[in-house]
Design a protein around this motif. Structure first.
Motif: not given
Length: 142
Positions: A71-88
């Motif tokens: 966070h500074w002038q903008d807020t940036i959030v990054e999320v990495d995760f794994r999940m089953p391919s069939a549910e994407v």
């Protein structure tokens, strides 16, 4: 005797006033330098809060979730995760039904979504093997 102490007391008050006048701006300067040094630094954030910011929910089958924010002038959030391919596909359709495929995509599946020109969410999915997908979500406001 009383006259001898008066000049000493006056100098004490003058020095206290000078110290106060100098300490306040100096304190503000130190605080500003510290705050500016912390601005934009990547920090670990709670994944539930990160996904709430991105206007979605972490899938129940998600694993290995890692969430960071800056966070500074903008807020940036990054999320990495794994999940089953069939549910994407179903998760993307449920979470970002108005998203569009960008012109260029560095993954196997991408979706960009804008919320009222104030919040942007970019999702990139890479199929690691037949059963697992790595999802990278980046949300930022302006």
């Amino acid at each position: 005797m009383g006259d001898e102490k008066k000049p000493y007391r006056r100098w004490v008050w003058v020095l206290a006033l000078i110290a106060t006048v100098c300490a306040v701006p100096l304190g503000l300067l130190v605080w500003g330098a510290y705050s500016f040094g912390q601005a934009g630094r990547e920090q670990t954030v709670d994944c539930a809060e990160a996904m709430e910011f991105a206007r979605a929910g972490l899938p129940e089958t998600a694993r290995d979730a890692r969430c960071t924010g800056r966070h500074w002038q903008d807020t940036i959030v990054e999320v990495d995760f794994r999940m089953p391919s069939a549910e994407v596909g179903a998760w993307l359709e449920t979470s970002y039904p108005e998203g569009v495929r960008p012109h260029s995509c560095e993954g196997d599946l991408c979706r960009d979504t804008a919320f009222d020109q104030q919040l942007y969410v970019d999702v990139t999915v890479v199929y690691e093997d037949g059963a697992t997908a790595l999802v990278h979500l980046r949300a930022f406001d302006t």
